[in-house]
Design an enzyme around this catalytic site. Structure first.
Site, short mmCIF file in Angstrom:
data_model
loop_
_atom_site.label_atom_id
_atom_site.label_comp_id
_atom_site.label_asym_id
_atom_site.label_seq_id
_atom_site.Cartn_x
_atom_site.Cartn_y
_atom_site.Cartn_z
N ASP A 162 -15.50 0.29 19.15
CA ASP A 162 -16.96 0.35 19.17
C ASP A 162 -17.39 1.45 18.20
O ASP A 162 -16.57 2.18 17.64
CB ASP A 162 -17.48 0.57 20.60
CG ASP A 162 -18.93 0.09 20.74
OD1 ASP A 162 -19.59 -0.14 19.71
OD2 ASP A 162 -19.40 -0.04 21.88
C1 BGC Z 1 -22.59 -0.78 20.97
C2 BGC Z 1 -22.03 -2.15 20.66
C3 BGC Z 1 -22.54 -2.63 19.32
C4 BGC Z 1 -22.23 -1.61 18.26
C5 BGC Z 1 -22.66 -2.02 16.88
C6 BGC Z 1 -22.47 0.17 19.82
O1 BGC Z 1 -23.16 1.35 20.06
O2 BGC Z 1 -21.94 -0.27 22.11
O3 BGC Z 1 -22.36 -3.03 21.68
O4 BGC Z 1 -21.99 -3.88 19.03
O5 BGC Z 1 -22.88 -0.40 18.61
O6 BGC Z 1 -24.02 -2.01 16.72
#
Ligand code: BGC
Length: 755
Positions: A280
Site C-alpha cells: 500500500d
Molecule cells: C489506500 C489504498 C489505495 C492507495 C492508493 C492508500 O492510502 O490505503 O486503498 O489504493 O492509497 O491510492
C-alpha cells in the site's frame, strides 16, 4: 454422459490453451529478463504516482525516471493524452518496457455508483458485476488498465471510516461480492481493451483495526481469520484477480507488507496465487515507524516476505541493489517479483501494444453517457435501505407541499461519496435537483439549509478533505434552525436530509461517536416539534447510531452516498417511482458501547434469554440490549412480505446428499417489490463453538402485489463446513438449524441432521 465427456474435453482443451499461452508468456518474460540489468529489474518494482492521493509523499522526477527505466507503473494519472505521453517516455528506456497505469476505481470511474457499502446493500450480484464492468469500460477508455479494487476487508466496526469502502460484516456476502467485482473488472480476457486488472485489498484483516482507528493494530486467532475474515480475499483470487495489495496493519506482530506467513505461506503456497503483491501507499517506509528497522532493512524484509511492487515510497528502488550486494536479499527474490510484474503487463497486452488503452475516440464516447448514468440511477435506487416507515408516510404524494432541509441538499461534491477520485464533481445530481426533476419547475418546494455539518469549523474542515467543500454557512446555528422551522411550518411534510459529509467516512476518517452531529440532531428535534411528519433522508458512509431518530421521526431512508445520480434516485424513491429493496450488510448499533455488534456472534455459556430486560449473571449490558438497532440483512419496502413455514424434503442427510429447502413468500402489501430472502444455518454442536447463525445463501426476487412465490434453496455438505482449531475444514455430524427470513433477526426455523 455425453455432456460430461464434452465438458471434460472442453476444460482439458481450455486448460492446455491457457497453459500454452502461459508458456508463451513465460518464454517472453524469461527472454526479456535475460536482457535486463539489475537496475532495470528493480525499476520494474517501482510504482509511482502522478499526484499525491492519500499520503503526503509525492513522486518526484517521474519523467526522468520513466525514461531511465526506473518505473514499473504509475497511478492516479488519466486521459489517453497524458497516459500516451507517459508511456512514450517509458518506451524511451533501453528495453522499451511499457508501464502499467493504475487508479483507485473504487465505485465507478467517471460515472459514480454508490459507495461500496451501499452497493453491498443491493445484494444483487449481477448488478454489482455490471457496475464493475462499466467502471472498467470507462477507466480503460481513459487510459487505465489496473484498479485498486475490490476492497474486501470484513468490518464489524462502524467507527472505522473505511467500512464505507467494503461490503460490511459478513463473510459469505462479502465473498460473493468480491468475486462479482473481479469478474466485472477483468471479464474473460485481461488483454481486451475494455477490461482491467483487479487488485484485491487490503491483505489482510485491515477491517479489524483495534478501536476502529485507521491503520491500527489487528490481532486475532487463526481460526477466526480462516472462518470470518480471509474467505473474501480468497474468493476474489479464485475469481482470477491478477494482483493483491498488502495492508497497512500488522498481523501477529509483523506488518502485512513484510509478513512472510501471509504473503508467501498462505497466499502463494496454500492458496496458489500466481499474481503479484503491491504494497500500500508508502507501506514499506511505514515499517520504520512500526519499529521494524531502517529503510534498507524493511524493504529487504518486504521483498523476502513476498511483496513485489513498492507503492510510492521508492524503498525498493533506493535500497534493493545494496541489499543484493550485501546478501540481504537474493537475486531469486528480485527475479520473482520482476517476473510477476512483467507477467501482469503481458496479460494486459501491453507488450503487444503499449497504447492499447489510449484511444481518444473511446474516451469521447464511452465515458459518462446517458447509458452509464441511467445504470447508475438504477443501482443507486437499489442501494437505499428503508429503515423505518411509520404509517406508510413514504412514498410521498406529489400533492403534498414539502420542505427540504439539510446542509447538503444543494451540494454536488458530497453526493458520490468517499473515494471518487475520478468523478467530475459538478456532474453529480443533488437532492434539490432530483426533486425538481421529479416535481417539475412549477411545484413549490420549500427549502432551507438548517444547519452546517458541524458547528465547530475545525470539525467541518476535517469533514471536507480532498478539496470537497461542505459549503459552510456563516450564520449561527440558531439562525439557520429558526429559518428551517419557519418554512417547515408551511409544509405538509418535512424531508430532513442529514448525516455525514462524504469525507466523514473513508480512509483516515474514523469516528469515536457515530451519531448525527449534535447541531444537526438539534435541528431534527426542532423539526419534529413542529408536529409535521418528518422523513429523514440519511447521508452516511457507515452505520450510525440512530436510536433517538428511530424513536422520533416518521420515516428513515438511508441513501448512503449514492453516486452521480444520487439526487434523481432519491427523488425516485421518495415518490415511489422505485421501491426500496436494499438490506443492510452491516448492523446499526444502538450505541457505540455495543461495538463490535454483529449477527453471527457466538452464544457464550451464559446467553441472554432473549426476553426484554437485563439479566443478572448473563452475558448482557446493564444499560442497553445486546441486539443492534437494525440488524444485518434488515431493510423495509413500501410493500410487505409474509414468510410461510420452512419446508424440507428430508430431515437428515449424509455426505454427498442435499436437502431441498423451500419457503413461500407472499407480497401482502400494495406494491410490486423485491425481497432478499436470506438463509442462515446454525451448527448446534461442534468441536469448536459455532456462531448462533451464519448466512449461507440468499435470493433476491421480485414478487408482484398479492403474489406468492416459492423460493427454493438446497443445502449441501459444503454449507456446513468450517475451520476447526486445527484448521481442518470439515463438517461435523449432528444437529443443524436452518433459518429463513427477510433479515438476520426475524426468521422461520426448521432443523435437520447430518448423519
Ligand atoms: C489506500 C489504498 C489505495 C492507495 C492508493 C492508500 O492510502 O490505503 O486503498 O489504493 O492509497 O491510492
Amino acid at each position: 454422459m455425453k455432456k460430461i465427456t464434452f465438458l471434460f474435453v472442453l476444460s482439458f482443451l481450455l486448460h492446455n490453451l491457457s497453459f500454452a499461452q502461459n508458456t508463451k508468456r513465460d518464454q517472453f518474460v524469461s527472454a526479456l529478463m535475460k536482457k535486463m540489468t539489475i537496475d532495470e529489474k528493480i525499476g520494474q518494482l517501482n510504482l509511482l504516482t502522478g499526484e499525491a492521493t492519500t499520503g503526503s509523499a509525492v513522486s518526484s522526477d517521474v519523467e526522468l525516471k520513466l525514461k531511465a527505466g526506473k518505473v514499473g507503473g504509475i497511478f492516479s494519472l488519466s486521459t489517453p493524452e497524458k497516459i500516451r505521453k507517459a508511456q512514450e517516455l517509458a518506451l524511451q528506456s533501453r528495453l522499451k518496457i511499457p508501464a502499467i497505469f493504475g487508479m483507485d476505481v473504487i465505485h465507478g470511474y467517471r460515472t459514480m455508483f454508490p459507495i461500496p457499502l451501499g452497493m453491498s446493500a443491493t445484494w444483487d450480484m449481477d448488478l454489482i458485476e455490471k457496475s464493475a464492468k462499466m467502471a472498467a469500460q470507462e477507466a480503460t477508455a481513459d487510459g487505465i488498465s489496473w484498479t485498486f479494487s475490490p476492497m474486501v476487508d470484513i468490518s464489524r466496526d462502524p467507527r472505522w471510516g473505511r467500512a464505507s469502502e467494503g461490503s460490511g460484516e459478513d463473510v459469505f456476502l462479502g465473498s460473493k461480492i468480491a468475486a462479482a467485482m473481479v469478474k466485472g473488472y477483468q471479464g474473460k480476457d485481461l488483454a481486451e481493451k475494455n477490461t482491467m486488472m483487479a487488485c484485491v485489498k487490503h491483505f489482510a484483516l485491515y477491517g479489524a483495526a483495534e478501536g476502529g482507528r485507521d491503520y491500527n493494530t489487528t490481532d486475532m486467532s487463526r481460526v477466526r481469520m480462516y472462518n470470518e475474515y480471509l474467505p473474501p480475499y480468497k474468493a476474489a483470487l479464485d475469481a482470477g484477480a491478477g494482483s493483491i495489495m498488502a495492508s497497512f496493519n500488522e498481523i501477529d506482530g509483523i506488518p502485512a507488507t513484510a509478513n512472510k506467513w501471509l504473503l508467501t505461506d498462505l497466499l502463494r503456497k496454500e492458496w496458489g496465487f500466481k499474481g503479484f503483491v503491491v504494497t500500500d501507499y508508502t507501506g514499506n517506509n511505514e515499517m520504520i515507524d512500526h519499529g521494524m528497522g531502517d529503510i534498507q532493512t524493511v524493504t529487504a524484509k518486504a521483498l523476502h516476505a513476498g511483496s513485489d511492487m513498492d507503492m510510492v515510497g521508492e524503498g525498493f528502488l533506493n535500497t534493493l541493489k545494496k541489499s543484493l550486494v550485501e546478501k540481504k536479499v537474493t537475486q531469486a527474490e528480485i527475479d520473482r517479483a520482476v517476473r510477476l510484474v512483467l507477467n501482469a503487463k503481458y496479460e494486459l497486452g501491453l507488450f503487444e501494444d503499449p497504447f492499447r488503452y489510449c484511444d481518444e475516440n473511446r474516451a469521447k464516447t464511452e465515458i459518462y453517457n446517458s447509458q452509464t448514468r441511467a445504470f447508475s440511477r438504477e443501482v443507486a435506487s437499489k442501494s437505499f435501505v428503508l429503515l423505518k416507515n411509520k404509517n406508510n408516510i413514504l412514498p410521498l404524494k406529489t400533492s403534498q407541499k414539502i420542505a427540504v432541509v439539510g446542509p447538503l441538499i444543494n451540494n454536488k461534491e458530497n453526493m458520490a461519496g468517499t473515494w471518487s477520485v475520478s468523478e467530475v464533481r459538478t456532474n453529480s445530481i443533488t437532492l434539490m435537483e432530483g426533486l425538481r426533476n421529479t416535481l417539475g419547475e412549477k411545484t413549490e418546494i420549500l427549502q432551507a439549509r438548517g444547519a452546517n455539518i458541524y458547528t465547530d469549523p475545525t470539525m467541518d474542515a476535517n469533514a471536507a478533505v480532498f478539496g470537497k467543500t461542505t459549503d459552510r454557512d456563516n450564520r449561527s446555528d440558531e439562525e439557520m434552525l429558526f429559518e428551517a422551522v419557519r418554512i417547515a411550518k408551511n409544509a405538509d411534510v418535512i424531508v430532513a436530509a442529514l448525516g455525514e459529509s462524504a469525507e466523514m467516512s473513508g480512509e483516515s476518517s474514523s469516528r469515536s461517536q457515530i451519531d448525527i452531529p449534535e447541531n444537526q440532531r438539534n435541528l431534527l428535534k426542532a423539526l419534529v416539534k413542529t408536529g409535521k411528519p418528518v422523513v429523514l433522508v440519511l447521508f452516511t458512509g457507515r452505520p450510525l447510531v440512530l436510536t433517538w431518530e428511530n424513536e422520533n421521526v416518521d420515516a428513515i431512508l438511508n441513501v448512503w452516498f449514492a453516486g452521480s445520480e444520487a439526487g434523481n434516485a432519491i427523488a425516485d424513491a421518495l415518490y415511489g417511482k422505485t421501491i426500496p429493496s436494499g438490506k443492510l450488510s452491516m448492523s446499526f448499533p444502538r450505541n457505540e458501547g455495543q461495538i463490535p455488534v454483529y449477527y453471527n456472534h457466538k452464544n457464550t455459556g451464559r446467553p441472554h434469554s432473549g426476553k426484554p430486560g437485563y439479566e443478572k449473571f448473563r452475558s448482557n449490558y446493564l444499560d442497553v440490549a445486546n441486539e443492534p438497532l437494525f440488524p444485518f440483512g434488515y431493510g423495509l419496502s413500501y410493500t410487505t412480505f409474509e414468510y410461510g413455514d420452512i419446508k424440507l424434503d428430508k430431515t437428515s442427510m449424509t455426505e454427498g446428499q442435499q436437502i431441498k429447502v423451500s419457503v413461500d413468500v407472499k407480497n401482502t402489501g400494495n406494491y410490486d417489490g423485491e425481497e432478499v430472502v436470506q438463509l442462515y444455518i446454525r451448527d448446534k454442536v461442534g468441536s469448536n463453538t459455532r456462531p448462533v447463525k451464519e448466512l449461507k445463501d440468499f435470493k433476491k426476487v421480485l414478487i408482484k402485489k398479492g403474489e406468492t412465490k416459492t423460493i427454493d434453496f438446497s443445502i449441501s455438505i459444503n454449507d456446513l463446513k468450517y475451520y476447526t482449531n486445527e484448521l481442518q475444514y470439515i463438517a461435523e455430524k449432528g444437529e443443524f438449524e436452518v433459518m429463513i427470513g427477510g433479515d438476520s433477526d426475524k426468521v422461520k426455523k426448521a432443523g435437520f441432521d447430518l448423519k
